[in-house]
Structures are given as C-alpha cells and as structure tokens.
Design a protein around this motif. Structure first.
Motif, PDB file in Angstrom:
ATOM      1  N   ILE A  92       2.058   2.088   8.744  1.00 52.68           N
ATOM      2  CA  ILE A  92       3.053   2.162   7.688  1.00 52.68           C
ATOM      3  C   ILE A  92       2.591   3.223   6.695  1.00 52.68           C
ATOM      4  O   ILE A  92       1.427   3.207   6.280  1.00 52.68           O
ATOM      5  CB  ILE A  92       3.201   0.801   6.981  1.00 52.68           C
ATOM      6  N   PRO A  93       3.470   4.145   6.301  1.00 52.20           N
ATOM      7  CA  PRO A  93       3.049   5.181   5.338  1.00 52.20           C
ATOM      8  C   PRO A  93       2.972   4.623   3.920  1.00 52.20           C
ATOM      9  O   PRO A  93       3.899   4.746   3.136  1.00 52.20           O
ATOM     10  CB  PRO A  93       4.132   6.250   5.472  1.00 52.20           C
ATOM     11  N   ALA A  94       1.840   3.995   3.599  1.00 52.39           N
ATOM     12  CA  ALA A  94       1.608   3.447   2.262  1.00 52.39           C
ATOM     13  C   ALA A  94       0.133   3.619   1.935  1.00 52.39           C
ATOM     14  O   ALA A  94      -0.716   3.652   2.825  1.00 52.39           O
ATOM     15  CB  ALA A  94       1.994   1.973   2.207  1.00 52.39           C
ATOM     16  N   ASP A  95      -0.174   3.748   0.642  1.00 54.53           N
ATOM     17  CA  ASP A  95      -1.553   3.921   0.214  1.00 54.53           C
ATOM     18  C   ASP A  95      -2.313   2.606   0.296  1.00 54.53           C
ATOM     19  O   ASP A  95      -1.743   1.520   0.171  1.00 54.53           O
ATOM     20  CB  ASP A  95      -1.602   4.442  -1.228  1.00 54.53           C
ATOM     21  N   VAL A  96      -3.642   2.691   0.478  1.00 55.75           N
ATOM     22  CA  VAL A  96      -4.491   1.509   0.499  1.00 55.75           C
ATOM     23  C   VAL A  96      -4.467   0.869  -0.885  1.00 55.75           C
ATOM     24  O   VAL A  96      -4.594   1.552  -1.901  1.00 55.75           O
ATOM     25  CB  VAL A  96      -5.934   1.884   0.915  1.00 55.75           C
TER      26      VAL A  96
END
Length: 103
Positions: free
Chosen positions: A25-29
């Motif tokens: 999923i393109p999301a930041d940690v």
C-alpha cells in the motif's frame, strides 16, 4: 469484534490488535490508514454481511513496515527436450496493525 476486509485482491479476517501482511500500500510508515472495503462485521452471535460491502463500516490500521516476502523459485522443465528454466520472485508487502473496527 472482527471484520472481513478486501485489499489487494485478497480477503482477510481481522480483529483489533492483530498484525497482518497485505499487498503493498502506498503509505508512509507510521501513518494511519482507513480500509473501507469491509465485506462482513461480526461480534459474538450478531453478524452483518454486506451486499457486497457493509455500508458505513471502516477498519483503521497503522502502517508498521514495508518489506519483501521470502523468495519463491519457479522451475520449469520438459523432460527429454533439453529445456530448463529457473526464475525467482519476491513479492512486496505492507505490514499493518489493526487499531479499530467501526461498524
């Protein structure tokens, strides 16, 4: 309380506090994400099944990490034909921690 969600073309049964590995999923940690494709919500004896989605249901999750699964080896061979092919693949994943289910 548990829910069945759909993400990355797969379905997962999740509950609050669980950690799951899903397709990337393109999301930041560290980011909070909302998964709104909820197919079913259950709590004890009561179960809500969507047609196909449960309206108003959401699952919130925190992104823990991104990584790659273990390597799988693809080996193709035709006997007596002098044909062999080796190939490997590592699939990317996102590890999520389910923080809450809102029905």
């Amino acid at each position: 309380m548990y829910a069945v969600i759909k993400t990355g073309g797969k379905q997962y049964r999740v509950a609050a506090g669980e950690k799951i590995k899903v397709e990337q999923i393109p999301a930041d940690v560290g980011a909070e994400i909302t998964l709104d494709q909820v197919l079913m919500v259950g709590e004890g004896e009561s179960v809500k099944v969507g047609t196909p989605l449960v309206s108003g249901a959401k699952v919130t999750a925190k992104v823990l990490s991104h990584g790659r699964h273990a390597k799988i080896t693809i080996f193709k061979m035709r006997r007596r034909k002098h044909y062999q092919k080796h190939q490997g693949h590592r699939q990317n994943y996102t590890e999520l921690e389910i923080s809450g289910i809102a029905a």
